[in-house]
Design an enzyme around this catalytic site. Sequence first.
Site, PDB file in Angstrom:
ATOM      1  N   LYS A  37       0.953  -1.153   0.008  1.00 15.05           N
ATOM      2  CA  LYS A  37       0.001  -0.002  -0.124  1.00 15.05           C
ATOM      3  C   LYS A  37       0.988   1.217   0.100  1.00 15.05           C
ATOM      4  O   LYS A  37       1.954   1.278   0.456  1.00 15.05           O
ATOM      5  CB  LYS A  37      -0.729  -0.164   1.258  1.00 15.05           C
ATOM      6  N   ASP A  95      -7.402   4.173  -4.204  1.00  9.26           N
ATOM      7  CA  ASP A  95      -7.813   4.035  -3.053  1.00  9.26           C
ATOM      8  C   ASP A  95      -8.273   5.457  -2.790  1.00  9.26           C
ATOM      9  O   ASP A  95      -8.483   6.228  -3.747  1.00  9.26           O
ATOM     10  CB  ASP A  95      -6.787   3.577  -1.914  1.00  9.26           C
TER      11      ASP A  95
HETATM   12  P1  NDP Z   1     -13.069   7.759  -2.358  1.00 11.20           P
HETATM   13  O1  NDP Z   1     -12.072   8.551  -2.335  1.00 11.20           O
HETATM   14  O2  NDP Z   1     -13.858   7.397  -3.681  1.00 11.20           O
HETATM   15  O3  NDP Z   1     -14.321   7.970  -1.373  1.00 11.20           O
HETATM   16  C1  NDP Z   1     -14.201   8.035  -0.199  1.00 11.20           C
HETATM   17  C2  NDP Z   1     -15.436   8.257   0.613  1.00 11.20           C
HETATM   18  O4  NDP Z   1     -15.375   8.106   1.960  1.00 11.20           O
HETATM   19  C3  NDP Z   1     -15.855   9.685   0.429  1.00 11.20           C
HETATM   20  O5  NDP Z   1     -17.066   9.997   0.489  1.00 11.20           O
HETATM   21  C4  NDP Z   1     -15.083  10.542   1.717  1.00 11.20           C
HETATM   22  O6  NDP Z   1     -15.846  11.747   2.020  1.00 11.20           O
HETATM   23  C5  NDP Z   1     -15.510   9.385   2.574  1.00 11.20           C
HETATM   24  N1  NDP Z   1     -14.284   9.581   3.734  1.00 11.20           N
HETATM   25  C6  NDP Z   1     -12.871   9.541   3.417  1.00 11.20           C
HETATM   26  N2  NDP Z   1     -12.445   9.688   4.472  1.00 11.20           N
HETATM   27  C7  NDP Z   1     -13.117  10.124   5.481  1.00 11.20           C
HETATM   28  C8  NDP Z   1     -13.108  10.198   6.696  1.00 11.20           C
HETATM   29  N3  NDP Z   1     -11.899  10.506   7.274  1.00 11.20           N
HETATM   30  N4  NDP Z   1     -14.029  10.381   7.453  1.00 11.20           N
HETATM   31  C9  NDP Z   1     -15.396  10.123   6.951  1.00 11.20           C
HETATM   32  N5  NDP Z   1     -15.534  10.012   5.529  1.00 11.20           N
HETATM   33  C10 NDP Z   1     -14.357   9.914   4.944  1.00 11.20           C
HETATM   34  O7  NDP Z   1     -12.494   6.366  -2.027  1.00 11.20           O
HETATM   35  P2  NDP Z   1     -13.120   4.847  -1.965  1.00 11.20           P
HETATM   36  O8  NDP Z   1     -14.652   4.639  -2.261  1.00 11.20           O
HETATM   37  O9  NDP Z   1     -12.282   4.188  -3.152  1.00 11.20           O
HETATM   38  O10 NDP Z   1     -12.692   3.963  -0.828  1.00 11.20           O
HETATM   39  C11 NDP Z   1     -13.497   3.963   0.159  1.00 11.20           C
HETATM   40  C12 NDP Z   1     -12.927   2.854   1.290  1.00 11.20           C
HETATM   41  O11 NDP Z   1     -13.028   1.533   0.629  1.00 11.20           O
HETATM   42  C13 NDP Z   1     -11.482   3.144   1.960  1.00 11.20           C
HETATM   43  O12 NDP Z   1     -11.552   2.318   3.188  1.00 11.20           O
HETATM   44  C14 NDP Z   1     -10.759   2.093   1.081  1.00 11.20           C
HETATM   45  O13 NDP Z   1      -9.512   1.744   1.624  1.00 11.20           O
HETATM   46  C15 NDP Z   1     -11.772   1.149   0.915  1.00 11.20           C
HETATM   47  N6  NDP Z   1     -11.424   0.218  -0.658  1.00 11.20           N
HETATM   48  C16 NDP Z   1     -11.166   0.681  -1.685  1.00 11.20           C
HETATM   49  C17 NDP Z   1     -11.123  -0.109  -2.783  1.00 11.20           C
HETATM   50  C18 NDP Z   1     -11.160   0.477  -4.288  1.00 11.20           C
HETATM   51  O14 NDP Z   1     -10.947  -0.379  -5.179  1.00 11.20           O
HETATM   52  N7  NDP Z   1     -11.236   1.938  -4.448  1.00 11.20           N
HETATM   53  C19 NDP Z   1     -10.991  -1.476  -2.638  1.00 11.20           C
HETATM   54  C20 NDP Z   1     -11.117  -1.986  -1.160  1.00 11.20           C
HETATM   55  C21 NDP Z   1     -11.379  -1.182  -0.174  1.00 11.20           C
HETATM   56  P3  NDP Z   1     -15.320  13.082   1.933  1.00 11.20           P
HETATM   57  O15 NDP Z   1     -15.338  13.290   0.288  1.00 11.20           O
HETATM   58  O16 NDP Z   1     -15.665  14.034   2.765  1.00 11.20           O
HETATM   59  O17 NDP Z   1     -13.508  13.047   1.965  1.00 11.20           O
HETATM   60  O1  2IT Z   2      -7.750  -1.785  -0.670  1.00  4.39           O
HETATM   61  C1  2IT Z   2      -7.963  -2.138  -1.493  1.00  4.39           C
HETATM   62  O2  2IT Z   2      -8.019  -3.446  -1.837  1.00  4.39           O
HETATM   63  C2  2IT Z   2      -7.702  -1.153  -2.740  1.00  4.39           C
HETATM   64  N1  2IT Z   2      -7.590   0.116  -2.544  1.00  4.39           N
HETATM   65  C3  2IT Z   2      -7.725  -1.824  -4.048  1.00  4.39           C
HETATM   66  C4  2IT Z   2      -6.232  -2.285  -4.378  1.00  4.39           C
HETATM   67  C5  2IT Z   2      -5.715  -2.804  -5.779  1.00  4.39           C
HETATM   68  O3  2IT Z   2      -4.720  -2.948  -6.036  1.00  4.39           O
HETATM   69  O4  2IT Z   2      -6.785  -2.746  -6.652  1.00  4.39           O
END
Ligand code: NDP
Ligand code: 2IT
Length: 446
Positions: free
Chosen positions: A125, A165
Amino acid sequence: MSYIQDVLNGLVRTHPLQPEFHQAVKEVLTSIAPVLDRYPHYREQAILERITEPERVILFRVPWMDARGRIQIHRGYRIEYNSALGPFKGGLRFHPTVNLSILKFLAFEQVFKNSLTTLPMGGGKGGSDFDPKGKLDVEVMNFCQSFMTELQRHIGPNTDVPAGDIGVGAREIGYLFGQYKRIRNEFTGVITGKRLNWGGSLIRPEATGYGTVYFAQNMLAVRGEDLAGKVCTVSGAGNVAQYTVEKLIELGAKVVSLSDSNGTVHDPAGIDREKLAWVMELKNVRRGRISEYANQFKGSIYREGLRPWSIPCDCAFPSATQNELSGDDARTLVKNGCRLVAEGANMPTEPEGVDVFLANRVLFGPGKAANAGGVAVSGLEMAQNSEHTYWTRETVDQRLRDIMKSVHEQAYNASVEYGATENYVVGANIAGFVKVADAMLDQGLV
Ligand code: NDP
Ligand code: 2IT
């Protein structure tokens, strides 16, 4: 078991002041205790000491200039945690809260998540404390170019393959990939989450959210239930939340919330396809705030500073960030009749909340199992890139469904084998751990 406690104590000594990292490691080590009891060679081979220590931690300066000509300095990181199963693989997070503790917890989780996907990927990461929110495109590009100028020497399609992420979506991936290609003069699958017309995979944007819902379906199927008609709360409004909502709507569930770091919208009538399309435009194009939803759609309410967990629901999908669902939130959810929680985010539920769900027989899908679909389709993107081809939407979606079924099966079967049926925390940790640990032993002391 004192071996586990000794390792945890040592970890806190050698990695001080990193609470999220300690939290993630403690959860995994505690739940694999029965494996260590059954197979003493893991302890004899010091496997816990080895598996908890990252192979490599990279930390670098990221200097860049903003649109007003001011010099800005941020910190870049890449944690190359474990390469026993394949090249390091995992996302990049750009958020002001990023630090070593957050990235080490995420990289550690990624090792076991990637193991569960059935694909050949190690875990890593990275990211930066840079905040893309409110920045001009040109500033984001300047930052990404500077970040990649340093990162490029450490990564490669067979070495370490980053992705997105929080704060890193298709725009950032494009700028990062462009700079890598320019410096290295090679067009390879060095990063995933690319746009479709230059090496991306169909279904990668959808994969984490869809996969989380597929995982929920699999958990419900064990109890002879499905998602049709279920009232669901979703937190976040980003990539994972959006496609979780899309798939839930498709399956006939009623989604009543979304949120961001400022607050929550509650829409008792349910978020339908048209409303979701509006949210996607708001978040992905206009980069606005979820509070605007309440002005747009009559009957919905915006609650400043609150999370969705006091809204009554059958199923909850925390999809924003770590530690966003406390023990009290879990008790409220249970009291209101919630029967399933599937973590789209990484470690969104605090340890006390996990205990509450498990004690109340809530079907609880921990992030490293439930959200593994995102990295799994990243693995499929790598496969397509190295074959120099594109697969169809149907092919990728079917592979994703099969992988989520297998992730569920591995976690479920391990939970049964170790006397903790339907405890997917124990099951996912054990199944993920055994594969990595055995590969490490096969490969000698490296
Ligand atoms: P995005 O940046 O697309 O969206 C993040 C969302 O979460 C936004 O709505 C954001 O709000 C909110 N958020 C972020 N930080 C905080 C915080 N500290 N407190 C409250 N809300 C918060 O990210 P993703 O959707 O890609 O990721 C969301 C989660 O999913 C994370 O935990 C990530 O690690 C996990 N994840 C993502 C994957 C991927 O493929 N993208 C794969 C597996 C897991 P705001 O706009 O206010 O910051
Ligand atoms: O937390 C996760 O699994 C991700 N943000 C996706 C990682 C990836 O390599 O697609």
